[in-house]
Design an enzyme around this catalytic site. Sequence first.
Site, PDB file in Angstrom:
ATOM      1  CD  GLU A  29      28.130  35.913  31.579  1.00  0.00           C
ATOM      2  OE1 GLU A  29      27.057  35.729  30.983  1.00  0.00           O
ATOM      3  OE2 GLU A  29      28.590  35.110  32.407  1.00  0.00           O
TER       4      GLU A  29
ATOM      5  CG  ASN B 214      27.390  36.694  35.891  1.00  0.00           C
ATOM      6  OD1 ASN B 214      26.212  36.690  36.208  1.00  0.00           O
ATOM      7  ND2 ASN B 214      27.834  36.135  34.785  1.00  0.00           N
TER       8      ASN B 214
ATOM      9  CD  GLU C 275      23.996  37.292  32.837  1.00  0.00           C
ATOM     10  OE1 GLU C 275      22.840  37.550  33.199  1.00  0.00           O
ATOM     11  OE2 GLU C 275      24.491  36.165  32.893  1.00  0.00           O
TER      12      GLU C 275
ATOM     13  CE  LYS D 295      20.525  37.835  33.771  1.00  0.00           C
ATOM     14  NZ  LYS D 295      20.197  37.408  35.131  1.00  0.00           N
TER      15      LYS D 295
ATOM     16  CG  PHE E 199      22.699  16.523  27.871  1.00  0.00           C
ATOM     17  CD1 PHE E 199      24.011  16.090  27.991  1.00  0.00           C
ATOM     18  CD2 PHE E 199      22.202  16.799  26.605  1.00  0.00           C
ATOM     19  CE1 PHE E 199      24.818  15.944  26.875  1.00  0.00           C
ATOM     20  CE2 PHE E 199      22.999  16.649  25.478  1.00  0.00           C
ATOM     21  CZ  PHE E 199      24.307  16.222  25.616  1.00  0.00           C
TER      22      PHE E 199
END
Length: 652
Positions: free
Chosen positions: A275, A290, A288, A116, A348
């Site tokens: 993104e 992907n 970034e 990154k 979660f």
Amino acid sequence: MFSKILIANRGEIACRVIRTAQKMGISCVAVYSDVDQDAVHVEMAEEAIALGGKTPRESYLDISKIMKAIKDSGAEAVHPGYGFLSENPEFASSLQKAGIALIGPSLKAIEAMGDKLRARKIAEEAQVNIIPGTPDSITQLNDAKGWAEKIGYPLMVKASAGGGGKGMRIVRDLHTLEESIKSAQNEARSSFGDERVFIEKYIENPRHIEIQVLGDKHGNIIHLGERECSLQRRHQKVIEEAPSSFITPEIREAMGAQAVALAARVGYDSAGTVEFVMGRDRKFYFLEMNTRLQVEHPVTEAITGYDLVEEMIRIAAGEKLRISQKDVTFKGHSFESRIYAEDPTREFLPSSGRLVYYRLPPTDENLRIDTGVKEGDEISNFYDPMIAKVITHGNSREEARFKMMQALDASYIRGISTNTAFLSRLLNQPQVIAGDLSTHLIEELFPQGDTGEVTHDKTLFLSVAAVVHWIVEGEAKSTLSHPEQYVIQFQGTFHPVKLIPQLDYIMITGDEWTVSLKTNWEPSRFLMTAEYNGCSICVQVERNDPSEIKLIWYGQRAILKVFSPEVAELLKRMPPKIKPDFSRLVMSPMPGLVVDLHVHVGQAIKMGQPVAVIEAMKMENIIRAEREGVIEEVFVQKGQSVNVDQQLARIG
């Protein structure tokens, strides 16, 4: 074109790649760990090779084992899916040296965009908007403090390698900086084998928008529009959609142009995603790239009509891109919901166990389900908790959203906890209906997880519960010809309800309300499809004992008890049960591995202070004290596996 490819992955993405490859007449080779020997992707493939081991590092992340499987099978190419080795330059290099095609971008692109920090520099050179941050990885805490002061809080600590929300922490003040860096490093090391992290400015209430790009080996690069991925929790996407309701045609053109410019800069030659993070002012910044297929690629496929896996395979085989930018048009709207093995009522946290029931709705041209598990499968702690993706398409955003809620309500999964009801509840929130999204919305709406409490249309739950009880009783009495009166205990109060059978429906009356319900439900069914006041509904039904009925509808979960008026009158006089006090005990809210212990016997502890770190499904979870006191006893040790609700420590 290839005649045989190996899929270096598991689960739904392995199944999804196999489907397209077989449609193209390509033979598929699956690989599997000991845990996955009976998995769906193994059954689907023409060949399957055992990797051995249980953990990702012992199987799907072991490059030497994957390379041996390629050699033994004679596969000409490898599709890595997402996660695992999909963005690993060492794996790409090994394939290149062995003369095996990677169904993905070049090694150069993976190396450039996989880190990154380097990606930020290349993006800046390509005149792509970037967020202020550190130019290199952080190695010393003092350096981190200096950069934090210079950039200003809030900050984001991010892993240099990998993605998928792993190794990311939001830092709002100096006091949590060190803890966040250490936790992000640990998670990055566990997920990607690379503990480097860097710091960048955190954009408050941002949207997460990404652009799908396609490039070939002949210099052709296009984009396929954007996906809205703002509905996230713990930096992992939950619901995605395409196109974004927030993006104007002008912004789409600008974002697309920057994404293509970045891809061109590194000679990108496959499917990839650039993104961006976007503020409410609609200014966007590079996040970034992907260098792989994204989990949410089906929404782009739904609105464009292109099969991205097929395009990837053709590009890897050396074919020219079959699509030009002018060919790209968008039809309707699409949503994707990720079904996770997790418990929304426990904030979660991951859930594991056997899929006792796994019944999903039938698919059609506007409903697609990608999954890699079947009824009876064991959901383990070793892998990502996502078990399925539900994708809907409609002529409008509202049509696609409504169809998604119907599909989720008709998804009956038991044996483990899942987020299906939560997803339906989320889609019914006013902010989501209006398209007013941000990456913080879920934690704002559900800061303690989702209780599923009924917040609207309580009459529906009372009516369905009464009818369910009546039908079950009617089966025993062999008559449904006369009115019945019941009292329903719901949300701590008692509600008198009267059922009056009509010619082809049932009239239900209560205090100042009357509704009609028409259904052919039978006691053996999990789902009740019905017409409620003329509207179609689908309600999940469970009966735990003769009087108790559990209902789930539109993400709302309710437990109701149905009694005769005489029994209800007696129950009202019963004293309430006193709940036991567990506040002194620190318990594990999930099954997992104790990777760190922060306390010892005799230690003074404050509320909110870390007690232990539990790793489950590739995520680290910090367990904190819920009261002040002194640690009287520690029941576990570092490296120990624990079960849900297992005691970790006792506070005196």
